[in-house]
Scaffold this motif. Structure first.
Motif, short mmCIF file in Angstrom:
data_model
loop_
_atom_site.label_atom_id
_atom_site.label_comp_id
_atom_site.label_asym_id
_atom_site.label_seq_id
_atom_site.Cartn_x
_atom_site.Cartn_y
_atom_site.Cartn_z
N GLY A 179 0.79 -1.22 0.00
CA GLY A 179 0.00 0.00 0.00
C GLY A 179 0.82 1.27 0.00
N PHE A 180 2.15 1.16 0.02
CA PHE A 180 3.04 2.32 -0.04
C PHE A 180 3.44 2.51 -1.49
N ALA A 181 3.04 3.65 -2.09
CA ALA A 181 3.15 3.83 -3.53
C ALA A 181 4.30 4.74 -3.95
N VAL A 182 4.93 4.36 -5.08
CA VAL A 182 5.88 5.25 -5.71
C VAL A 182 5.09 6.41 -6.31
N VAL B 176 2.87 4.20 -13.16
CA VAL B 176 3.87 5.03 -12.50
C VAL B 176 5.24 4.37 -12.52
N GLY B 177 5.34 3.10 -12.21
CA GLY B 177 6.63 2.45 -12.08
C GLY B 177 6.65 1.07 -12.67
N SER B 178 7.74 0.34 -12.38
CA SER B 178 7.91 -1.04 -12.82
C SER B 178 8.22 -1.92 -11.61
N LEU B 179 7.95 -3.22 -11.77
CA LEU B 179 8.19 -4.18 -10.71
C LEU B 179 9.43 -5.01 -11.05
N PHE B 180 10.32 -5.18 -10.09
CA PHE B 180 11.53 -5.97 -10.26
C PHE B 180 11.58 -7.08 -9.23
N LEU B 181 11.90 -8.28 -9.67
CA LEU B 181 12.13 -9.43 -8.78
C LEU B 181 13.63 -9.70 -8.86
N THR B 182 14.31 -9.66 -7.71
CA THR B 182 15.77 -9.75 -7.69
C THR B 182 16.22 -11.06 -7.07
N TYR B 183 17.27 -11.62 -7.65
CA TYR B 183 17.87 -12.86 -7.17
C TYR B 183 19.37 -12.77 -7.38
N ASP B 184 20.12 -13.66 -6.74
CA ASP B 184 21.56 -13.74 -6.93
C ASP B 184 21.88 -14.73 -8.03
N GLU B 185 22.82 -14.37 -8.90
CA GLU B 185 23.23 -15.30 -9.95
C GLU B 185 23.66 -16.61 -9.29
N THR C 21 10.79 -5.06 -5.80
CA THR C 21 10.88 -3.61 -5.80
C THR C 21 9.91 -2.98 -6.79
N ALA C 22 9.17 -1.98 -6.33
CA ALA C 22 8.39 -1.10 -7.21
C ALA C 22 9.18 0.19 -7.31
N THR C 23 9.47 0.62 -8.54
CA THR C 23 10.29 1.83 -8.68
C THR C 23 10.01 2.55 -9.99
N THR C 24 10.28 3.86 -9.98
CA THR C 24 10.22 4.66 -11.20
C THR C 24 11.60 4.73 -11.84
N LEU C 25 12.62 4.17 -11.20
CA LEU C 25 13.98 4.17 -11.73
C LEU C 25 14.12 3.10 -12.81
#
Length: 170
Positions: free
Chosen positions: A31-34, A139-148, A157-161
């Protein structure tokens, strides 16, 4: 009854012993929005702490994972939030935290994420980090992060970056 709708038009999952009743999407997490004023977003986070020397970045532990919020460096507290993310320690494979519309959470496997988002773009990041860029929101994009070399999603992460920063305080 239907679960409540939260940021980005996503629906919160029914609570389970390992999940919160929150969602993760391209525009918001829990519920916390970029795009919303940083001071307003951070006011709503119990125990939020700004990182010393990095007044644009802060976080708080929230139910076994960290919830982080960022505004652009050099802006004041009323600037728009540019990132909201949740993360857990590398190797923590317990599914926990907010869920994407396709059911991916911290601790989900890379195989599950790729199956849920077959059109996801894989992006290399500094070090051993890799991102799946899965959806573009208004507004932004969603990223799912993992280690190689790992099969565990450890950050959402939700971000405008263009992508989540490797070291936000560097």
């Amino acid at each position: 009854p239907s679960p409540p709708a939260v940021g980005g038009g996503l629906t919160a999952p029914e609570p389970t012993p390992t999940a919160t009743a929150a969602a993760a999407g391209p525009d918001a997490i829990e519920g916390f929005a970029v795009g919303e004023p940083w001071d307003q977003v951070t006011l709503g986070i119990p125990g939020f702490q700004v990182v010393e020397g990095c007044e644009w970045w802060g976080s708080t532990p929230d139910g076994g994972y960290d919830l982080a919020v960022m505004r652009e460096q050099g802006t004041d507290e009323t600037a728009p939030t540019v990132l909201v993310g949740v993360s857990t320690a590398p190797g923590d494979a317990q599914p926990i935290g907010p869920e994407t519309a396709a059911g991916i959470r911290l601790g989900s496997t890379l195989t599950e994420a790729q199956s849920a988002y077959p059109d996801a773009e894989t992006i290399a990041a500094p070090g051993d980090l890799r991102h799946l860029r899965v959806e573009s929101g208004e507004v932004g994009s969603l990223f799912l992060t993992y280690d190689e070399g790992s099969d565990v999603i450890r950050q959402i992460t939700a971000t405008t970056l263009e992508q989540p920063p490797y070291e936000p305080c560097a």
